[in-house]
Motif scaffolding. Structure first.
Motif, PDB file in Angstrom:
ATOM      1  N   GLY A 148     -56.669  15.344 -68.801  1.00  0.00           N
ATOM      2  CA  GLY A 148     -55.914  13.758 -68.895  1.00  0.00           C
ATOM      3  C   GLY A 148     -57.248  13.085 -67.640  1.00  0.00           C
ATOM      4  N   LEU A 149     -58.555  13.710 -68.498  1.00  0.00           N
ATOM      5  CA  LEU A 149     -59.712  12.702 -68.573  1.00  0.00           C
ATOM      6  C   LEU A 149     -59.698  11.221 -69.112  1.00  0.00           C
ATOM      7  CD1 LEU A 149     -62.438  15.691 -67.701  1.00  0.00           C
ATOM      8  CD2 LEU A 149     -61.157  13.736 -65.905  1.00  0.00           C
ATOM      9  N   PRO A 150     -60.436  10.271 -69.132  1.00  0.00           N
ATOM     10  CA  PRO A 150     -61.025   9.106 -69.785  1.00  0.00           C
ATOM     11  C   PRO A 150     -61.507   9.951 -71.085  1.00  0.00           C
ATOM     12  CG  PRO A 150     -61.772   8.076 -68.161  1.00  0.00           C
ATOM     13  CD  PRO A 150     -61.131   9.667 -67.650  1.00  0.00           C
ATOM     14  N   VAL A 151     -60.717   9.809 -72.168  1.00  0.00           N
ATOM     15  CA  VAL A 151     -61.150  10.463 -73.460  1.00  0.00           C
ATOM     16  C   VAL A 151     -62.336   9.501 -74.271  1.00  0.00           C
ATOM     17  CG1 VAL A 151     -61.311  10.731 -75.563  1.00  0.00           C
ATOM     18  CG2 VAL A 151     -59.825  11.309 -73.845  1.00  0.00           C
ATOM     19  N   SER A 152     -63.626   9.744 -74.174  1.00  0.00           N
ATOM     20  CA  SER A 152     -64.785   8.774 -74.136  1.00  0.00           C
ATOM     21  C   SER A 152     -65.918   9.641 -74.918  1.00  0.00           C
ATOM     22  CB  SER A 152     -65.933   8.724 -73.249  1.00  0.00           C
ATOM     23  OG  SER A 152     -66.388   9.790 -72.554  1.00  0.00           O
ATOM     24  N   GLY A 153     -66.153  10.930 -75.009  1.00  0.00           N
ATOM     25  CA  GLY A 153     -67.130  11.746 -75.349  1.00  0.00           C
ATOM     26  C   GLY A 153     -68.222  11.736 -75.529  1.00  0.00           C
ATOM     27  N   THR A 154     -68.606  11.147 -74.208  1.00  0.00           N
ATOM     28  CA  THR A 154     -69.505  11.834 -73.185  1.00  0.00           C
ATOM     29  C   THR A 154     -69.631  12.157 -71.963  1.00  0.00           C
ATOM     30  OG1 THR A 154     -69.135   9.275 -72.160  1.00  0.00           O
ATOM     31  CG2 THR A 154     -70.441   9.566 -74.264  1.00  0.00           C
ATOM     32  N   ALA A 155     -70.524  13.013 -71.448  1.00  0.00           N
ATOM     33  CA  ALA A 155     -70.932  14.180 -70.595  1.00  0.00           C
ATOM     34  C   ALA A 155     -70.631  13.127 -69.166  1.00  0.00           C
ATOM     35  CB  ALA A 155     -70.811  15.371 -70.927  1.00  0.00           C
ATOM     36  N   ASP A 156     -70.278  12.945 -68.845  1.00  0.00           N
ATOM     37  CA  ASP A 156     -70.575  12.870 -66.993  1.00  0.00           C
ATOM     38  C   ASP A 156     -71.062  13.529 -65.981  1.00  0.00           C
ATOM     39  OD1 ASP A 156     -68.457  12.124 -66.545  1.00  0.00           O
ATOM     40  OD2 ASP A 156     -68.022  10.032 -66.198  1.00  0.00           O
ATOM     41  N   PRO A 212     -64.848   6.184 -88.687  1.00  0.00           N
ATOM     42  CA  PRO A 212     -66.501   4.945 -88.975  1.00  0.00           C
ATOM     43  C   PRO A 212     -65.342   3.754 -88.240  1.00  0.00           C
ATOM     44  CG  PRO A 212     -65.253   6.154 -90.702  1.00  0.00           C
ATOM     45  CD  PRO A 212     -64.439   7.046 -90.167  1.00  0.00           C
ATOM     46  N   ASP A 213     -64.389   3.559 -87.601  1.00  0.00           N
ATOM     47  CA  ASP A 213     -63.728   2.774 -87.049  1.00  0.00           C
ATOM     48  C   ASP A 213     -63.591   3.036 -85.675  1.00  0.00           C
ATOM     49  OD1 ASP A 213     -61.488   4.022 -87.177  1.00  0.00           O
ATOM     50  OD2 ASP A 213     -60.311   2.874 -87.873  1.00  0.00           O
ATOM     51  N   GLY A 214     -63.859   3.991 -85.653  1.00  0.00           N
ATOM     52  CA  GLY A 214     -64.244   3.734 -83.718  1.00  0.00           C
ATOM     53  C   GLY A 214     -62.859   4.726 -83.398  1.00  0.00           C
ATOM     54  N   SER A 215     -61.607   4.810 -84.500  1.00  0.00           N
ATOM     55  CA  SER A 215     -61.143   5.880 -83.453  1.00  0.00           C
ATOM     56  C   SER A 215     -61.079   6.860 -84.289  1.00  0.00           C
ATOM     57  CB  SER A 215     -58.980   5.520 -84.620  1.00  0.00           C
ATOM     58  OG  SER A 215     -59.302   4.930 -86.065  1.00  0.00           O
ATOM     59  N   ARG A 216     -59.630   8.065 -83.926  1.00  0.00           N
ATOM     60  CA  ARG A 216     -59.558   9.252 -83.562  1.00  0.00           C
ATOM     61  C   ARG A 216     -58.579   9.939 -84.088  1.00  0.00           C
ATOM     62  NH1 ARG A 216     -61.811   7.870 -77.371  1.00  0.00           N
ATOM     63  NH2 ARG A 216     -60.477   6.538 -78.070  1.00  0.00           N
ATOM     64  N   ARG A 217     -58.588  10.797 -84.964  1.00  0.00           N
ATOM     65  CA  ARG A 217     -57.508  11.813 -85.352  1.00  0.00           C
ATOM     66  C   ARG A 217     -57.894  13.281 -84.451  1.00  0.00           C
ATOM     67  NH1 ARG A 217     -55.194   9.434 -89.576  1.00  0.00           N
ATOM     68  NH2 ARG A 217     -56.502   7.845 -90.456  1.00  0.00           N
ATOM     69  N   TRP A 218     -56.357  13.841 -84.175  1.00  0.00           N
ATOM     70  CA  TRP A 218     -56.745  15.307 -83.799  1.00  0.00           C
ATOM     71  C   TRP A 218     -55.632  16.277 -83.849  1.00  0.00           C
ATOM     72  CZ3 TRP A 218     -58.307  14.379 -78.102  1.00  0.00           C
ATOM     73  CH2 TRP A 218     -58.770  12.639 -77.812  1.00  0.00           C
ATOM     74  N   GLY A 219     -55.353  17.281 -83.670  1.00  0.00           N
ATOM     75  CA  GLY A 219     -55.078  18.164 -84.246  1.00  0.00           C
ATOM     76  C   GLY A 219     -55.049  19.106 -85.323  1.00  0.00           C
ATOM     77  N   LEU A 220     -54.622  20.406 -85.305  1.00  0.00           N
ATOM     78  CA  LEU A 220     -54.611  20.330 -86.677  1.00  0.00           C
ATOM     79  C   LEU A 220     -54.168  19.667 -87.917  1.00  0.00           C
ATOM     80  CD1 LEU A 220     -51.904  23.918 -85.950  1.00  0.00           C
ATOM     81  CD2 LEU A 220     -55.243  23.590 -86.377  1.00  0.00           C
ATOM     82  N   PHE A 221     -53.717  18.512 -87.807  1.00  0.00           N
ATOM     83  CA  PHE A 221     -52.607  17.728 -88.719  1.00  0.00           C
ATOM     84  C   PHE A 221     -53.570  16.246 -88.683  1.00  0.00           C
ATOM     85  CE2 PHE A 221     -49.973  21.020 -90.290  1.00  0.00           C
ATOM     86  CZ  PHE A 221     -50.151  21.495 -91.104  1.00  0.00           C
TER      87      PHE A 221
END
Length: 341
Positions: A222-230, A286-295
């Motif tokens: 439930g944290l902000p999803v940034s892909g960086t580790a602070d 490439p546009d910064g959006s993300r895709r999640w999980g198996l499919f």
């Protein structure tokens, strides 16, 4: 406590002797590295087995917090730990004192180095540069293969990550670890991810795999999803994170065969192509959006379906949602995954 931790703490004159005494503490305790790690964690410290092994295998002074974690895990009293730390500081002072003066020995003014007058800023900068240079050389020796062919910008980023395997987000590590960095600080992050149940290569390189795992951890927690580790991410990883156990490939395959009886092999093949049958796979487009999980459901699709990213990483939900999409057309045309060459 053992002989190395009684009221009379053994004395050491060099960093190598100091580490040897710490090895004695560990040996006399009869505890394994993993047992020490668990005890340190129970006492509120962070001491992975790999970090402990590295520390005891060197001849350089460990960080104070790492020493405290080891001694506390071995049952050393607070007073004795303070004496250990005082001895470490004495050794460090002797190691750095020669660098504070330029030219020949003080001679008649030999008493001057003991004078607590504020040192000249220039020698201080020299000491700091020397320490940083030593840290960089150590990192280059460890990660030299990664550095071959790297750009100057990459090397500049790496310099900010080396030198603090034991103490993340403190001196020697950037406040935020991000993709493209490498070094001991990234190693520490990867060790924490693995300990939390998110398997990733522990190679010191913050590449797409590490970024994917960080985003998965953030979504699951439930944290902000940034892909960086602070610092917050590292603290959460240190606090025995509740990451749901991932589905093994065998269970995924069986579930796909049950939900796609018309084309079970095709379902397995598509999921493997999209995510490697990894329920916690996150891909950045490439546009910064993300895709999640198996499919690999996109952010937009999740919004339309009214589910959050944590839900998307649930293998059962992901396969069920894929089945619903498949049932509308009877094929896997919704997904595009080029075959392996």
């Amino acid at each position: 406590m053992n002989d190395a931790g009684r009221d009379q703490v053994p004395q050491a004159a060099t960093a190598g002797e100091y580490v040897a005494l710490l090895r004695d503490v560990r040996r006399y305790s009869g505890l394994t590295y993993r047992e020490i790690s668990r005890r340190a964690s129970a006492a509120g410290h962070w001491l992975p087995p790999s970090t402990l092994a590295t520390m005891l295998g060197r001849t350089t002074l460990p960080r104070e917090r790492t020493i405290v974690a080891l001694l506390a895990a071995c049952g050393t009293s607070t007073a004795e730990i303070q004496r250990w730390i005082a001895m470490r500081r004495d050794i460090e002072a002797r190691l750095t004192e020669p660098s504070r003066w330029d030219g020949p020995a003080p001679g008649a003014d030999e008493a001057r180095p003991a004078d607590p007058v504020t040192p000249d800023p220039a020698p201080t900068r020299t000491i700091r540069r020397t320490r940083r240079r030593g840290l960089r050389l150590g990192a280059i020796a460890l990660f030299g293969a990664l550095a071959v062919g790297s750009s100057g910008a990459m090397l500049a980023g790496a310099a900010g990550t080396v030198g603090a395997t034991d103490e993340p987000t403190t001196e020697g590590c950037p406040l935020v670890l991000r993709q493209g960095m490498y070094g001991p600080c990234v190693l520490d992050l990867q060790e924490r991810l693995v300990a939390g149940g998110l398997h990733v290569p522990v190679d010191g390189w913050f590449g797409p795999d590490t970024a994917s795992r960080v985003m998965a951890f953030q979504a699951l927690g439930g944290l902000p999803v940034s892909g960086t580790a602070d610092g917050r991410v590292l603290d959460e990883l240190s606090a025995d994170p509740a990451v749901p156990a991932t589905w093994p490939e065998e269970r995924i395959s069986k579930h796909l065969w049950r939900l796609f009886p018309e084309d079970p092999a095709g379902a397995v093949r598509m999921a493997r192509c999209l995510s490697g049958l990894d329920p916690y796979r996150v891909e950045v487009q490439p546009d910064g959006s993300r895709r999640w999980g198996l499919f690999q459901f996109s952010d937009v699709e999740l919004s339309r379906l009214g589910v959050d990213r944590r839900t998307a990483l649930d293998a059962g939900w992901n396969i069920g949602a894929a089945r619903d999409l498949w049932s509308r057309s009877g094929d896997f045309g919704h997904w595009h995954c080029p075959p392996a060459p």
